[in-house]
Scaffold this active site. Structure first.
Site, mmCIF file in Angstrom:
data_model
loop_
_atom_site.group_PDB
_atom_site.id
_atom_site.type_symbol
_atom_site.label_atom_id
_atom_site.label_comp_id
_atom_site.label_asym_id
_atom_site.label_seq_id
_atom_site.Cartn_x
_atom_site.Cartn_y
_atom_site.Cartn_z
ATOM 1 N N ASP A 35 -10.186 -5.106 7.937
ATOM 2 C CA ASP A 35 -9.541 -5.291 6.843
ATOM 3 C C ASP A 35 -10.076 -4.481 5.782
ATOM 4 O OD1 ASP A 35 -7.450 -6.206 8.559
ATOM 5 O OD2 ASP A 35 -6.740 -7.131 7.088
ATOM 6 N N GLU A 61 -4.472 -3.965 8.674
ATOM 7 C CA GLU A 61 -3.454 -4.574 8.208
ATOM 8 C C GLU A 61 -3.204 -3.193 8.367
ATOM 9 O OE1 GLU A 61 -2.617 -7.066 5.119
ATOM 10 O OE2 GLU A 61 -0.748 -7.241 5.158
ATOM 11 N N LYS A 72 -3.151 -4.446 13.141
ATOM 12 C CA LYS A 72 -2.213 -5.329 12.961
ATOM 13 C C LYS A 72 -1.099 -6.104 11.929
ATOM 14 C CE LYS A 72 -5.832 -8.175 10.311
ATOM 15 N NZ LYS A 72 -4.825 -8.394 9.135
ATOM 16 N N LYS A 127 -1.247 -10.973 9.140
ATOM 17 C CA LYS A 127 -2.473 -11.473 7.762
ATOM 18 C C LYS A 127 -3.795 -11.226 9.670
ATOM 19 C CE LYS A 127 -0.001 -10.598 4.487
ATOM 20 N NZ LYS A 127 -1.060 -9.962 4.170
ATOM 21 N N VAL A 161 -11.917 -8.488 4.604
ATOM 22 C CA VAL A 161 -10.677 -9.051 3.688
ATOM 23 C C VAL A 161 -9.940 -9.534 3.523
ATOM 24 C CG1 VAL A 161 -12.958 -7.734 1.130
ATOM 25 C CG2 VAL A 161 -10.622 -6.591 2.571
ATOM 26 N N THR A 162 -8.934 -9.988 2.385
ATOM 27 C CA THR A 162 -9.697 -11.120 1.308
ATOM 28 C C THR A 162 -9.962 -12.570 1.625
ATOM 29 O OG1 THR A 162 -7.224 -11.600 1.203
ATOM 30 C CG2 THR A 162 -7.958 -9.732 0.161
ATOM 31 N N CYS A 176 -6.336 -12.682 4.856
ATOM 32 C CA CYS A 176 -6.315 -12.388 6.266
ATOM 33 C C CYS A 176 -7.521 -12.602 6.948
ATOM 34 C CB CYS A 176 -6.536 -10.744 6.340
ATOM 35 S SG CYS A 176 -4.785 -10.201 6.132
ATOM 36 N N GLN A 185 -14.934 -30.077 6.746
ATOM 37 C CA GLN A 185 -14.467 -32.050 7.688
ATOM 38 C C GLN A 185 -15.596 -31.719 8.784
ATOM 39 O OE1 GLN A 185 -9.951 -33.353 7.627
ATOM 40 N NE2 GLN A 185 -10.249 -31.445 6.941
HETATM 41 C C1 C5J Z 1 -5.468 -9.286 3.807
HETATM 42 C C2 C5J Z 1 -4.260 -8.908 2.069
HETATM 43 N N1 C5J Z 1 -6.213 -8.016 4.612
HETATM 44 N N2 C5J Z 1 -4.517 -10.500 0.722
HETATM 45 N N3 C5J Z 1 -4.387 -8.632 2.881
HETATM 46 O O1 C5J Z 1 -5.908 -10.268 3.437
HETATM 47 O O2 C5J Z 1 -2.458 -8.581 2.122
#
Ligand code: C5J
Length: 223
Positions: free
Chosen positions: A27, A75, A132, A135, A160-161, A165, A205
């Protein structure tokens, strides 16, 4: 016999097999990263994401030079919004939401300028782009099938982020048996605390979701 590159990582070394490893860039879209885009319109500090552009460029160049698989995600939704869950459309009660006109076209709609990938990391012909609606990059996409058909079992995940995602995709990949390595300088969040915690959650973990490293270590191993 495939070669194995041992990458210094947390919680322990990642054994990277170039033939089985793909770079998955999540993204890196104009509306999330560019000044004047939707992300900034919402009051976010885009510099927190933009610092990942140069490291991603270097890592992408190294994967391309090594002849390794590179894939990109965006996205976004269909122009008629038929794949946009009503719950996602109204989430946050914003004045401007997905599908509305934003600074770079309709927000998160496929084919709109703001939904596309930034020029600095634009895919080359032949590099799959996964559009997509969610997320996670595995939900309602053909990502899993493409990876299986290419014999990919390891993913270097960037983009990101970090907490949304990237984390969702890493968790989806981990549940499907993929080994995920995340370079910390190539993932970004608008919120420094989420950047830190998003990475901590992955490597906690004993690497419950994956491994964390930095891009120069991967690039050094590949060259
Ligand atoms: C992504 C979002 N790409 N933060 N989208 O993380 O909505």
């Amino acid at each position: 016999m495939n070669s194995v590159l041992s990458i210094d990582a947390e919680p322990y070394a990642f054994e990277l097999v170039p033939e089985k490893c793909a770079l998955l860039i999540i993204d890196m879209q104009r509306d999330f990263l560019e000044p004047g885009g939707f992300g900034e319109m919402l009051g976010n500090d885009v510099s927190q994401l933009r610092r990942t552009i140069e490291p991603n460029k270097a890592l992408l160049a190294a994967f391309r030079k090594a002849g390794m698989t590179v894939m990109h995600t965006r996205e976004g939704h269909r122009p008629d919004l038929s794949d946009l869950p009503p719950a996602k459309k109204v989430r946050g009660h914003g004045a401007t939401t997905i599908g509305d006109i934003g600074p770079m076209g309709r927000i998160l709609i496929r084919g709109e300028p703001g939904q596309d990938i930034i020029d600095e990391l634009y895919p080359l012909p032949g590099e799959p782009i996964i559009d997509k609606p969610g997320k996670g990059a595995f939900f309602a996409t053909d990502l899993h099938a493409i990876l299986q058909n290419k014999g990919i079992t390891q993913l270097v995940v960037t983009g990101v982020t970090t907490e949304v995602c990237v984390n969702t995709t890493v968790r989806e990949a981990n549940d499907r048996g993929f080994e995920c390595l995340i370079p910390d300088d190539c993932v970004g969040s608008y919120f420094p605390i989420f950047q830190e915690m998003g990475l901590k959650m992955i490597k906690a973990q004993g690497g419950i979701f994956g491994w964390v490293t930095s891009s120069p270590k991967i690039i050094a191993a590949l060259s």
